[in-house]
Scaffold this motif. Sequence first.
Motif, PDB file in Angstrom:
ATOM      1  N   SER A  56     -11.347  -4.824   7.661  1.00  0.00           N
ATOM      2  CA  SER A  56     -10.304  -4.935   6.565  1.00  0.00           C
ATOM      3  C   SER A  56      -9.407  -3.934   6.664  1.00  0.00           C
ATOM      4  CB  SER A  56     -11.005  -4.992   5.199  1.00  0.00           C
ATOM      5  OG  SER A  56      -9.981  -5.138   4.418  1.00  0.00           O
ATOM      6  N   ILE A  57      -8.117  -4.037   6.801  1.00  0.00           N
ATOM      7  CA  ILE A  57      -7.393  -2.990   6.782  1.00  0.00           C
ATOM      8  C   ILE A  57      -6.413  -2.746   5.629  1.00  0.00           C
ATOM      9  CG2 ILE A  57      -5.120  -1.824   8.173  1.00  0.00           C
ATOM     10  CD1 ILE A  57      -6.227  -3.786  10.441  1.00  0.00           C
ATOM     11  N   ASP A  58      -6.571  -1.526   5.119  1.00  0.00           N
ATOM     12  CA  ASP A  58      -5.970  -1.216   3.699  1.00  0.00           C
ATOM     13  C   ASP A  58      -4.409  -0.994   4.000  1.00  0.00           C
ATOM     14  OD1 ASP A  58      -8.215  -2.064   2.033  1.00  0.00           O
ATOM     15  OD2 ASP A  58      -8.969  -0.003   2.451  1.00  0.00           O
ATOM     16  N   ASP A  59      -3.392  -1.279   3.040  1.00  0.00           N
ATOM     17  CA  ASP A  59      -2.142  -1.107   3.191  1.00  0.00           C
ATOM     18  C   ASP A  59      -1.794   0.513   3.580  1.00  0.00           C
ATOM     19  OD1 ASP A  59      -1.427  -3.803   2.921  1.00  0.00           O
ATOM     20  OD2 ASP A  59      -0.783  -3.366   0.840  1.00  0.00           O
ATOM     21  N   GLU A  60      -2.735   1.547   2.903  1.00  0.00           N
ATOM     22  CA  GLU A  60      -2.364   3.056   2.926  1.00  0.00           C
ATOM     23  C   GLU A  60      -2.910   3.328   4.352  1.00  0.00           C
ATOM     24  OE1 GLU A  60      -6.253   1.878   0.544  1.00  0.00           O
ATOM     25  OE2 GLU A  60      -4.191   1.618   0.223  1.00  0.00           O
ATOM     26  N   GLU A  61      -3.561   2.525   5.025  1.00  0.00           N
ATOM     27  CA  GLU A  61      -4.112   2.873   6.332  1.00  0.00           C
ATOM     28  C   GLU A  61      -3.005   2.617   7.357  1.00  0.00           C
ATOM     29  OE1 GLU A  61      -8.681   2.175   7.024  1.00  0.00           O
ATOM     30  OE2 GLU A  61      -7.814   0.400   6.127  1.00  0.00           O
ATOM     31  N   ILE A  62      -2.128   1.989   6.990  1.00  0.00           N
ATOM     32  CA  ILE A  62      -1.056   1.714   7.985  1.00  0.00           C
ATOM     33  C   ILE A  62       0.106   2.540   7.835  1.00  0.00           C
ATOM     34  CG2 ILE A  62       0.610  -0.406   8.535  1.00  0.00           C
ATOM     35  CD1 ILE A  62      -1.340  -2.246   6.997  1.00  0.00           C
ATOM     36  N   ASP A  63       0.415   3.163   9.099  1.00  0.00           N
ATOM     37  CA  ASP A  63       1.597   4.367   9.349  1.00  0.00           C
ATOM     38  C   ASP A  63       2.068   4.041  10.708  1.00  0.00           C
ATOM     39  OD1 ASP A  63       0.008   5.633  10.683  1.00  0.00           O
ATOM     40  OD2 ASP A  63      -0.023   7.226   8.940  1.00  0.00           O
ATOM     41  N   ALA A  64       3.016   4.394  10.990  1.00  0.00           N
ATOM     42  CA  ALA A  64       3.726   4.397  12.291  1.00  0.00           C
ATOM     43  C   ALA A  64       2.878   5.102  13.639  1.00  0.00           C
ATOM     44  CB  ALA A  64       5.158   5.290  12.497  1.00  0.00           C
ATOM     45  N   ALA A  65       2.091   6.071  13.064  1.00  0.00           N
ATOM     46  CA  ALA A  65       0.925   6.679  14.103  1.00  0.00           C
ATOM     47  C   ALA A  65      -0.093   5.776  14.529  1.00  0.00           C
ATOM     48  CB  ALA A  65       0.255   8.006  13.421  1.00  0.00           C
ATOM     49  N   LEU A  66      -0.320   4.703  13.711  1.00  0.00           N
ATOM     50  CA  LEU A  66      -1.381   3.791  14.394  1.00  0.00           C
ATOM     51  C   LEU A  66      -0.763   2.960  15.415  1.00  0.00           C
ATOM     52  CD1 LEU A  66      -3.772   2.166  13.515  1.00  0.00           C
ATOM     53  CD2 LEU A  66      -2.483   0.853  11.823  1.00  0.00           C
ATOM     54  N   PHE A  67       0.594   2.806  15.532  1.00  0.00           N
ATOM     55  CA  PHE A  67       1.108   2.097  16.658  1.00  0.00           C
ATOM     56  C   PHE A  67       1.677   2.850  17.592  1.00  0.00           C
ATOM     57  CE2 PHE A  67       0.484  -0.999  13.131  1.00  0.00           C
ATOM     58  CZ  PHE A  67       0.203  -2.210  13.766  1.00  0.00           C
TER      59      PHE A  67
END
Length: 83
Positions: A56-67
């Motif tokens: 499960s991926i929470d919204d706060e875990e998503i940022d440009a660095a992830l991609f």
Amino acid sequence: MHTIEDMKTLLGETLGLGSRAAELQAGSPLLGSVAELDSAAVIHILTALEERYGISIDDEEIDAALFETVGSLASFVDRKLGR
């Protein structure tokens, strides 16, 4: 780390990269470098990650660095899986 190969497959399938997916390496840049990776594709990739890995991926875990790179995305999955 087998997650890099898994990530190449997932990205290839999700983005429709065809044979270009085989060329991806851990350091291959994603955002801004893969034309198929737009905001809608990000959502599709996140959904595919959740389904494939049972995470499960929470919204706060998503940022440009992830991609940033294939490796950064694979490392994120490894962390989520406790590897």
